[in-house]
Structures are given as structure tokens and as C-alpha cells.
Design a protein around this motif. Structure first.
Motif, PDB file in Angstrom:
ATOM      1  N   TYR A 155      -8.091   7.696  13.117  1.00  0.00           N
ATOM      2  CA  TYR A 155      -9.251   7.770  12.188  1.00  0.00           C
ATOM      3  C   TYR A 155      -8.344   7.429  10.962  1.00  0.00           C
ATOM      4  O   TYR A 155      -8.867   5.828  10.996  1.00  0.00           O
ATOM      5  N   LEU A 156      -7.207   7.841  10.640  1.00  0.00           N
ATOM      6  CA  LEU A 156      -6.260   6.759   9.377  1.00  0.00           C
ATOM      7  C   LEU A 156      -5.651   5.616  10.147  1.00  0.00           C
ATOM      8  O   LEU A 156      -5.908   4.828   9.640  1.00  0.00           O
ATOM      9  N   ALA A 157      -5.301   5.452  11.154  1.00  0.00           N
ATOM     10  CA  ALA A 157      -4.952   4.028  11.639  1.00  0.00           C
ATOM     11  C   ALA A 157      -6.171   2.960  11.529  1.00  0.00           C
ATOM     12  O   ALA A 157      -6.429   1.693  11.249  1.00  0.00           O
ATOM     13  N   GLY A 158      -7.146   3.863  12.126  1.00  0.00           N
ATOM     14  CA  GLY A 158      -8.736   2.663  11.752  1.00  0.00           C
ATOM     15  C   GLY A 158      -8.817   2.767  10.566  1.00  0.00           C
ATOM     16  O   GLY A 158      -8.676   1.320  10.811  1.00  0.00           O
ATOM     17  N   SER A 159      -8.660   3.260   9.689  1.00  0.00           N
ATOM     18  CA  SER A 159      -8.799   3.588   8.788  1.00  0.00           C
ATOM     19  C   SER A 159      -8.096   2.137   8.466  1.00  0.00           C
ATOM     20  O   SER A 159      -8.666   1.539   7.094  1.00  0.00           O
ATOM     21  N   ILE A 160      -6.869   2.190   8.267  1.00  0.00           N
ATOM     22  CA  ILE A 160      -5.914   1.392   7.728  1.00  0.00           C
ATOM     23  C   ILE A 160      -6.311  -0.083   8.317  1.00  0.00           C
ATOM     24  O   ILE A 160      -5.832  -1.094   7.249  1.00  0.00           O
ATOM     25  N   ARG A 161      -6.791  -0.398   9.258  1.00  0.00           N
ATOM     26  CA  ARG A 161      -7.014  -1.410  10.611  1.00  0.00           C
ATOM     27  C   ARG A 161      -8.065  -2.311   9.431  1.00  0.00           C
ATOM     28  O   ARG A 161      -8.155  -3.267   9.412  1.00  0.00           O
ATOM     29  N   GLY A 162      -8.790  -1.064   8.574  1.00  0.00           N
ATOM     30  CA  GLY A 162     -10.299  -1.708   8.825  1.00  0.00           C
ATOM     31  C   GLY A 162     -10.373  -2.014   7.288  1.00  0.00           C
ATOM     32  O   GLY A 162     -10.821  -2.781   6.703  1.00  0.00           O
ATOM     33  N   CYS A 163      -8.956  -2.029   6.596  1.00  0.00           N
ATOM     34  CA  CYS A 163      -9.042  -3.138   5.187  1.00  0.00           C
ATOM     35  C   CYS A 163      -8.514  -4.442   5.238  1.00  0.00           C
ATOM     36  O   CYS A 163      -8.889  -4.738   4.450  1.00  0.00           O
ATOM     37  N   GLY A 164      -8.702  -4.545   7.072  1.00  0.00           N
ATOM     38  CA  GLY A 164      -8.111  -5.611   7.156  1.00  0.00           C
ATOM     39  C   GLY A 164      -6.666  -6.635   6.941  1.00  0.00           C
ATOM     40  O   GLY A 164      -5.918  -5.968   5.659  1.00  0.00           O
ATOM     41  N   THR A 165      -6.420  -7.432   6.979  1.00  0.00           N
ATOM     42  CA  THR A 165      -4.982  -8.053   6.342  1.00  0.00           C
ATOM     43  C   THR A 165      -4.792  -8.761   4.846  1.00  0.00           C
ATOM     44  O   THR A 165      -3.816  -8.755   4.311  1.00  0.00           O
ATOM     45  N   GLY A 166      -6.141  -8.950   4.726  1.00  0.00           N
ATOM     46  CA  GLY A 166      -6.088  -9.387   2.970  1.00  0.00           C
ATOM     47  C   GLY A 166      -7.202  -8.678   1.668  1.00  0.00           C
ATOM     48  O   GLY A 166      -8.169  -9.677   1.661  1.00  0.00           O
ATOM     49  N   PRO A 167      -6.670  -7.381   1.204  1.00  0.00           N
ATOM     50  CA  PRO A 167      -7.385  -6.465   1.027  1.00  0.00           C
ATOM     51  C   PRO A 167      -7.258  -7.589  -0.712  1.00  0.00           C
ATOM     52  O   PRO A 167      -6.471  -7.992  -1.208  1.00  0.00           O
ATOM     53  N   THR A 168      -8.968  -7.242  -1.054  1.00  0.00           N
ATOM     54  CA  THR A 168      -8.837  -7.661  -2.454  1.00  0.00           C
ATOM     55  C   THR A 168      -8.544  -6.421  -3.540  1.00  0.00           C
ATOM     56  O   THR A 168      -8.098  -5.282  -3.430  1.00  0.00           O
ATOM     57  N   THR A 169      -7.956  -7.405  -4.835  1.00  0.00           N
ATOM     58  CA  THR A 169      -7.551  -6.597  -5.664  1.00  0.00           C
ATOM     59  C   THR A 169      -8.317  -5.177  -5.887  1.00  0.00           C
ATOM     60  O   THR A 169      -7.586  -4.380  -6.126  1.00  0.00           O
ATOM     61  N   GLU A 170      -9.235  -5.378  -6.194  1.00  0.00           N
ATOM     62  CA  GLU A 170     -10.093  -3.978  -6.087  1.00  0.00           C
ATOM     63  C   GLU A 170      -9.493  -2.952  -5.140  1.00  0.00           C
ATOM     64  O   GLU A 170      -9.452  -1.685  -5.339  1.00  0.00           O
ATOM     65  N   ASN A 171      -9.080  -3.479  -3.899  1.00  0.00           N
ATOM     66  CA  ASN A 171      -9.129  -2.511  -2.557  1.00  0.00           C
ATOM     67  C   ASN A 171      -7.509  -2.091  -2.589  1.00  0.00           C
ATOM     68  O   ASN A 171      -7.364  -1.352  -2.070  1.00  0.00           O
ATOM     69  N   PHE A 172      -6.426  -2.783  -3.843  1.00  0.00           N
ATOM     70  CA  PHE A 172      -5.462  -2.376  -3.127  1.00  0.00           C
ATOM     71  C   PHE A 172      -4.948  -1.208  -3.665  1.00  0.00           C
ATOM     72  O   PHE A 172      -4.175  -0.811  -2.242  1.00  0.00           O
ATOM     73  N   ARG A 173      -5.462  -0.119  -5.220  1.00  0.00           N
ATOM     74  CA  ARG A 173      -5.331   1.442  -4.558  1.00  0.00           C
ATOM     75  C   ARG A 173      -5.660   1.791  -3.507  1.00  0.00           C
ATOM     76  O   ARG A 173      -4.360   2.854  -3.107  1.00  0.00           O
ATOM     77  N   ALA A 174      -6.407   1.702  -3.231  1.00  0.00           N
ATOM     78  CA  ALA A 174      -7.489   2.681  -1.494  1.00  0.00           C
ATOM     79  C   ALA A 174      -6.134   2.046  -0.714  1.00  0.00           C
ATOM     80  O   ALA A 174      -6.393   3.378   0.003  1.00  0.00           O
ATOM     81  N   ALA A 175      -6.146   0.652  -1.038  1.00  0.00           N
ATOM     82  CA  ALA A 175      -5.135   0.568   0.571  1.00  0.00           C
ATOM     83  C   ALA A 175      -3.296   0.617   0.717  1.00  0.00           C
ATOM     84  O   ALA A 175      -3.486   1.965   1.095  1.00  0.00           O
ATOM     85  N   GLU A 176      -3.298   1.289  -1.121  1.00  0.00           N
ATOM     86  CA  GLU A 176      -2.087   1.725  -0.856  1.00  0.00           C
ATOM     87  C   GLU A 176      -1.915   3.282  -0.706  1.00  0.00           C
ATOM     88  O   GLU A 176      -0.763   4.027  -0.422  1.00  0.00           O
TER      89      GLU A 176
END
Length: 112
Positions: free
Chosen positions: A46-67
């Protein structure tokens, strides 16, 4: 090499980092499943799926969540891998010793 945030990485570096962590989580999921630790296997998948769901180019607003997802993913890989090593003998496959004692609930109590 110095540590950099996702924001400081190029789009290709971010994509590679996310792919690497997702693949490591999927590998841990397979190993956990082999020894009967279905909860850890599910959590890793599930965690792998969540990371893959962030896509290859997270927006600036998503950077902290992706990190945060990447940090959690790396920590989870290390934790589950370390626990699975306890059940692996020299030259053995992870699944050769059967189910983790205490079942999947005991094996994954601290990781959700």
C-alpha cells in the motif's frame, strides 16, 4: 553527496527516487508474504502504491507529502528487512523458515 529535498532535485531524480523506494517496498512485501507476514506485506504494498500515486512530478504543494511518504517507505523497508533477517539462515531464502512467530498481527504491531 549532500542530502537534498525533492524540491532541490530534478524531475528525473525525483522520479528515480520514488521508483527506487516503491520497488524496495514491493520487494519487502514479497519477502514478508513468503514468511506469512501478510499485514507487513500489505502495508509495504500500500505504501508503494501511495508513492507511485504521487507521480513522477509532484507539484510544489505535494513535495512535503511526497518526502514524508518516501521517508516512511525507507524506514519501513529497513524495519521489515531487519525483522525478516532474523528468520533467515545463511544462504537461505527468506521464506525457508516458515511463518514469523506470533503471526502477522504480532509481526506488524508497530508498523501501520
Amino acid at each position: 553527496m549532500t542530502a537534498r529535498t525533492l524540491n532541490e532535485m530534478t524531475a528525473i531524480e525525483r522520479a528515480n527516487m520514488m521508483l527506487l523506494v516503491a520497488q524496495a517496498l514491493e520487494s519487502v512485501a514479497e519477502d514478508a508474504d513468503e514468511v506469512g507476514d501478510t499485514q507487513s506485506a500489505r502495508n509495504a504494498a500500500y505504501l508503494a502504491g501511495s508513492i507511485r500515486g504521487c507521480g513522477t512530478g509532484p507539484t510544489t504543494e505535494n513535495f512535503r507529502a511526497a518526502e514524508i511518504l518516501l521517508e516512511q517507505g525507507i524506514s519501513y523497508v529497513a524495519s521489515v528487512s531487519e525483522r525478516l533477517e532474523q528468520f533467515k539462515g545463511p544462504g537461505d531464502d527468506v521464506g525457508s523458515h516458515g511463518e514469523i512467530p506470533g503471526g502477522s498481527a504480532a509481526a506488524s504491531q508497530t508498523h501501520h
